[in-house]
Design an enzyme around this catalytic site. Sequence first.
Site, PDB file in Angstrom:
ATOM      1  N   VAL A   1      -2.198  -7.325  -3.033  1.00 31.11           N
ATOM      2  CA  VAL A   1      -1.653  -8.505  -1.893  1.00 31.11           C
ATOM      3  C   VAL A   1      -2.883  -9.547  -1.708  1.00 31.11           C
ATOM      4  O   VAL A   1      -2.676 -10.533  -1.112  1.00 31.11           O
ATOM      5  CB  VAL A   1      -1.533  -7.774  -0.635  1.00 31.11           C
ATOM      6  CG1 VAL A   1      -0.422  -6.645  -0.695  1.00 31.11           C
ATOM      7  CG2 VAL A   1      -2.932  -6.951  -0.101  1.00 31.11           C
TER       8      VAL A   1
ATOM      9  N   GLY B   1       0.814  -1.115   0.121  1.00 35.42           N
ATOM     10  CA  GLY B   1       0.217   0.062  -0.110  1.00 35.42           C
ATOM     11  C   GLY B   1       0.883   1.358   0.063  1.00 35.42           C
ATOM     12  O   GLY B   1       0.452   2.300   0.646  1.00 35.42           O
ATOM     13  N   ALA B   2       2.033   1.025  -0.711  1.00 33.12           N
ATOM     14  CA  ALA B   2       2.785   2.110  -0.535  1.00 33.12           C
ATOM     15  C   ALA B   2       2.577   3.561  -1.801  1.00 33.12           C
ATOM     16  O   ALA B   2       3.410   4.405  -1.648  1.00 33.12           O
ATOM     17  CB  ALA B   2       4.310   1.566  -1.054  1.00 33.12           C
TER      18      ALA B   2
ATOM     19  N   LYS C   1      -9.384  -5.675  10.795  1.00 30.24           N
ATOM     20  CA  LYS C   1      -8.469  -5.091  11.510  1.00 30.24           C
ATOM     21  C   LYS C   1      -8.353  -5.870  12.666  1.00 30.24           C
ATOM     22  O   LYS C   1      -7.058  -6.062  13.488  1.00 30.24           O
ATOM     23  CB  LYS C   1      -8.551  -3.616  11.710  1.00 30.24           C
ATOM     24  CG  LYS C   1      -8.587  -2.738  10.550  1.00 30.24           C
ATOM     25  CD  LYS C   1      -6.962  -3.027  10.033  1.00 30.24           C
ATOM     26  CE  LYS C   1      -6.603  -1.938   9.005  1.00 30.24           C
ATOM     27  NZ  LYS C   1      -5.447  -2.247   8.033  1.00 30.24           N
TER      28      LYS C   1
ATOM     29  N   SER D   1      -5.985  -0.945  13.356  1.00 30.35           N
ATOM     30  CA  SER D   1      -6.539   0.280  13.783  1.00 30.35           C
ATOM     31  C   SER D   1      -7.031   0.365  15.156  1.00 30.35           C
ATOM     32  O   SER D   1      -7.525  -0.678  15.516  1.00 30.35           O
ATOM     33  CB  SER D   1      -7.603   0.383  12.566  1.00 30.35           C
ATOM     34  OG  SER D   1      -8.565   1.266  12.781  1.00 30.35           O
TER      35      SER D   1
ATOM     36  N   ALA E   1     -13.904  -5.884  11.656  1.00 32.69           N
ATOM     37  CA  ALA E   1     -13.463  -7.315  11.601  1.00 32.69           C
ATOM     38  C   ALA E   1     -12.062  -7.661  11.147  1.00 32.69           C
ATOM     39  O   ALA E   1     -11.472  -8.422  11.714  1.00 32.69           O
ATOM     40  CB  ALA E   1     -14.527  -8.272  10.881  1.00 32.69           C
TER      41      ALA E   1
ATOM     42  N   TYR F   1     -14.345  -3.893   7.811  1.00 35.83           N
ATOM     43  CA  TYR F   1     -13.230  -3.115   8.079  1.00 35.83           C
ATOM     44  C   TYR F   1     -12.623  -3.367   9.703  1.00 35.83           C
ATOM     45  O   TYR F   1     -11.567  -3.825   9.965  1.00 35.83           O
ATOM     46  CB  TYR F   1     -13.046  -1.609   7.970  1.00 35.83           C
ATOM     47  CG  TYR F   1     -11.733  -0.720   8.140  1.00 35.83           C
ATOM     48  CD1 TYR F   1     -10.884  -0.843   7.296  1.00 35.83           C
ATOM     49  CD2 TYR F   1     -11.452  -0.323   9.493  1.00 35.83           C
ATOM     50  CE1 TYR F   1      -9.628   0.046   7.409  1.00 35.83           C
ATOM     51  CE2 TYR F   1     -10.193   0.648   9.603  1.00 35.83           C
ATOM     52  CZ  TYR F   1      -9.372   0.440   8.797  1.00 35.83           C
ATOM     53  OH  TYR F   1      -8.062   1.284   9.010  1.00 35.83           O
TER      54      TYR F   1
END
Length: 257
Positions: free
Chosen positions: A65, A16-17, A166, A149, A164, A162
């Site tokens: 990914v 995610g760069a 994280k 997060s 769940a 999201y």
Amino acid sequence: MNHPMHLEGQNIIVTGAGQGIGEAVARQVVALGAQAILVDTQGDKVRALAQELGASHAQAHVGSVADADFVQAMVAQAVANHGAVHGLVNNAGIVRAAMIHKMSSETWQQVIDVNLSGVFYCLKTVGQHMLDRLAAGDAGPASIVNISSDAARRGTIGQVNYGAAKAGVLGITMSAAREWAAKGIRVNSVCFGIVETEMTETVRADKFRDRMLAMVPMGRFASAEEVSRPVAFLLSGAASYITGQHLSVNGGYAIGS
């Protein structure tokens, strides 16, 4: 004396760069002396970043990914190009918002595929390389940082997928840390609050801004640059006795959890 957070001689994958936190982490690890292996689905962005950082400091790989075959090929190429991978920052993530009773199976699965399965694929593949490298007598560093997060600890409204995913990242972190600690691989996670990136534009907009800031004791949102530093710390030798931990970087948004 060497700076305790130096990353000289290390090759570090950052997923995610192409923007936001991933971009900031990539810049930070290069500034500390590492080679950055940049991964993103946004080819234009990640290639532009690699070009800016310079071919001697960064290389771009374009793909998702959530694709296990891509992850295996990317890691194999990184090892072939650089000889070893010493660090991984599992940062790639997406948001697909909907209230629970309105969330489609597709919306649920899209986030799980990237934010949870993608973390597993990268951790598994890089971890296997690190295990092989260490077993062969290479004493070089081996550190994995998974980006989670505060949504994993506090819950979240309108993003159950999201939250769940994280939360699952925290479980992956602790399990991998327990399995690999004796082998010399450290695995930690970082839990962010609200960081000023494209992904958080909605919650930072006028409609929600004051309400969100009222929950942050420090009274402001974080910049991507400042939250990249704790990630670099966990990658570095300064964190050599830290594994299986969840570091909250949130201005006090979640305290004691």
